[in-house]
Enzyme design. Structure first.
Site, PDB file in Angstrom:
ATOM      1  N   CYS A   1      12.601  11.353  -6.547  1.00  0.00           N
ATOM      2  CA  CYS A   1      12.077  10.537  -5.445  1.00  0.00           C
ATOM      3  C   CYS A   1      10.612  10.187  -5.707  1.00  0.00           C
ATOM      4  CB  CYS A   1      12.260  11.261  -4.114  1.00  0.00           C
ATOM      5  SG  CYS A   1      11.112  12.612  -3.819  1.00  0.00           S
TER       6      CYS A   1
ATOM      7  N   ASN B   1       0.835  -1.202   0.000  1.00  0.00           N
ATOM      8  CA  ASN B   1       0.000   0.000   0.000  1.00  0.00           C
ATOM      9  C   ASN B   1       0.872   1.257   0.000  1.00  0.00           C
ATOM     10  OD1 ASN B   1       0.218   1.091   2.981  1.00  0.00           O
ATOM     11  ND2 ASN B   1       0.061  -1.137   3.075  1.00  0.00           N
TER      12      ASN B   1
ATOM     13  N   CYS C   1      -4.076  -3.415  -3.874  1.00  0.00           N
ATOM     14  CA  CYS C   1      -4.306  -4.764  -4.359  1.00  0.00           C
ATOM     15  C   CYS C   1      -4.863  -5.681  -3.300  1.00  0.00           C
ATOM     16  CB  CYS C   1      -3.007  -5.376  -4.812  1.00  0.00           C
ATOM     17  SG  CYS C   1      -2.087  -6.061  -3.454  1.00  0.00           S
TER      18      CYS C   1
ATOM     19  N   CYS D   1      23.254  15.348  13.882  1.00  0.00           N
ATOM     20  CA  CYS D   1      21.812  15.583  13.892  1.00  0.00           C
ATOM     21  C   CYS D   1      21.215  14.923  12.674  1.00  0.00           C
ATOM     22  CB  CYS D   1      21.474  17.070  13.929  1.00  0.00           C
ATOM     23  SG  CYS D   1      21.786  17.900  12.365  1.00  0.00           S
TER      24      CYS D   1
END
Lengths: 85, 501
Positions: B308, B268, B327, B463
């Site tokens: 992306c 999904n 599906c 970070c």
């Protein structure tokens, strides 16, 4: 003066193939854009009801916008979202 | 039930304990002391258990087996102390309605015991010599003469060096359905050192046609537990971790951190976007596949390559795409998921080995009905709010670094700073502080604490994206604290995880 029609090679992927009933078709079309071509194909294949807004289109093996202009001999693939696994 | 005993095992008494009117099958395994081991004669064996731990682990294995193999009642007894040739060292009995469940549960228990039970044995040889040997199965790829991977090591593209890279690699598989099962088998088979499996589902009969890790014996049990047990049999030298739950926005980063490659085998778009975003943020390559009936798509997403998932579906909510393309329960051609899953494994192995894979920004369309494949180049959107923003952060970090050559340090070079060097992860509101590797953290706004730490010696700030840590390190260095550096590339390059652990 009218625009000449152009020969375009169209492929349907996944659910579109089922709706169109074939995986590829060569068409003579006056459509200027992929969006116009899809609308034309929808009238030719009445079962092709998948919403154009959720489609991706590939123009000569590159993803393109639905508003991209078409030229004679272009290879076009309509691709719906696929998520099955 | 699991028991440890120092007295001889009495099989007749144990069989009686498993008698039940509804049990049409009693499956028994007896492990006995034999008079030879690896070509040497053996006179007797001495078993020593790490008692409390052995009981807990044994109970866990039995419970796990009863959970996977619904309807199985398991009784397992392990001996300790000195045993003569022919004596029973371990006895496993399974009462079940049908034989399939019995054989599968019995096999599962003995294989898991061999791998996990903290029991050692001392072999006494007839010549008076003795030695302690581990009860576990002989370690695969390390054992001399092991030719498990010989045929692929013979490939010049892999070789012993490539095999060592595979053995050191960590791969995450999200979704153990039609894609995940074959992908996991081939990855385990290739010798990947550590596989982590994520799936919250249970095995259903309708899965078996294409989810090839499962058998009828595992119906009703958690997928990841059955899959992990099956993969351990296949690849005993590798480590297999199972996460019996769904991938969520809350756990995605924790699961992705420290992985070398991630496979998206989910079904999904909601999961696909969450996993994609975590991989992009942490810089871990993602191999994604999806299938509809006879056709499938294959994509490799890598930070910095552009193109992306958000460039592909700009502004489209996952729910809308799922409604159009989901599906769940839809018709599917078994070999289509098989082929795409194996292609994912191939791309993952090539990423680990540094071999040429799918071109960057390429979607591969695979059609199992007409046998065609088509490669399409994904778009790069300069205004993409996800990947373009990450690139902007990277550019800003590089700009900071250009002003001070010593500002950034690579993870691999941190140890060269000496034992007193500390790596501190800067947290932001909302970060999950209970996540592994989050032990040494300081809130990014706590400047007083950071100045204190900086005064104590070599300090490396890290970070999430690498910009905030670079900016803070730049500031502290400007204040005269030259021993402060920032980790290049944000958190976590794989190396950072080992510092924080």
């Amino acid at each position: 003066m009218s625009l000449p029609s152009r020969k375009l090679q169209v492929r349907f992927f996944a659910v579109l193939r089922e709706q169109a009933g074939c995986s590829s078709v060569t068409v003579e079309s006056f459509a200027l854009t992929a969006a116009a071509l899809y609308a034309e194909l929808q009238s030719r294949f009445p079962a092709l009801t998948f919403p154009a807004a959720l489609l991706r289109v590939s123009l000569n093996e590159r993803y393109a916008d639905m508003t991209a202009p078409l030229s004679a001999g272009d290879r076009i693939v309509f691709i719906p979202p696929v998520a099955g696994g | 039930m699991f028991e440890l005993t120092s007295s001889p095992i009495d099989p007749a008494a144990l069989r009686t304990r498993l008698a039940a009117p509804e049990a049409g099958a009693l499956t028994v395994f007896e492990g006995r002391v034999r008079n030879h081991h690896q070509g040497r004669p053996v006179a007797r064996l001495e078993y020593e258990a790490f008692d409390e731990m052995a009981r807990l682990e044994g109970e866990a294995i039995v419970a796990e087996s009863e959970n996977i193999h619904a309807g199985a009642t398991v009784l397992c007894v392990h001996r300790t102390g000195t045993l003569q040739i022919g004596e029973i060292a371990v006895w496993i009995g399974v009462a079940s309605a049908h034989r399939q469940t019995g054989f599968a549960a019995c096999r599962h228990v003995i294989e898991e015991l061999k791998l996990r039970l903290p029991i050692w044995k001392k072999e006494h040889h007839p010549d008076g010599a003795s030695e302690w040997v581990n009860c576990t199965v002989e370690a695969g790829s390390n054992a001399a003469g092991d030719d498990t991977h010989a045929r692929q090591v013979a490939l010049p593209e892999i070789g012993p060096g490539g095999q060592a890279r595979l053995a050191a690699a960590r791969v995450l598989i999200v979704g153990l359905g039609g894609l995940g099962c074959p992908a996991a088998l081939y990855l385990a088979g290739s010798g990947i050192g550590h596989l982590t499996l994520v799936d919250g589902g249970k095995v259903e009969r309708s899965n078996l046609a294409r989810q090839i890790l499962f058998t009828t014996a595992e119906i009703g049990g958690p997928k990841v537990v059955a899959a992990a047990a099956r993969l351990r049999l296949h690849h005993p030298a590798g480590r297999i971790s199972a996460h019996a739950g769904d991938l969520t926005a809350g756990n995605a980063r924790t699961l992705v951190a420290g992985q070398d490659v991630v496979l998206d085998c989910s079904d999904n778009f909601a999961t696909r976007f969450v996993l994609h975003d975590a991989c992009l943020a942490l810089g871990v390559p993602l191999v994604q596949a999806a299938v509809h009936r006879f056709e499938g798509t294959l994509d490799v997403f890598q930070r910095g390559a552009g193109g992306c998932l958000h460039c592909l579906w700009p502004g489209r909510p996952a729910a809308e795409l799922d409604f159009a393309g989901n599906c769940d329960g839809a018709p599917v051609f078994g070999p289509a998921v098989g082929v795409l899953g194996v292609m994912q494994a191939a791309e993952a192995i090539k990423l680990v080995l540094g071999l040429e894979g799918l071109a960057p920004r390429q979607t591969r369309l695979v059609n199992l009905l007409d046998g065609t494949q088509l490669a399409i180049e994904r778009p790069v959107r300069a205004d993409c709010p996800v990947c373009a923003r990450l690139d902007q952060l990277k550019a800003a970090t590089e700009q900071l670094a250009a002003s001070d050559a010593a500002l950034l340090i690579d993870a691999a070079d941190v140890s060269a700073l000496g034992l007193s060097a500390r790596v501190i992860f800067l947290t932001e509101p909302g970060d999950d502080l209970s996540a592994p590797g989050m032990a040494r953290t300081v809130p990014a706004h706590d400047l007083a604490r950071l100045r204190e730490l900086a005064a104590d010696g070599p300090l490396v700030l890290a970070c999430r994206h690498g910009l905030r840590s670079a900016a803070l390190a730049r500031m502290l260095r400007a204040e005269g604290m030259g021993a402060v550096r920032a980790l290049a590339g944000g958190n976590p390059p794989a190396g950072l995880q080992s510092f924080l652990r």
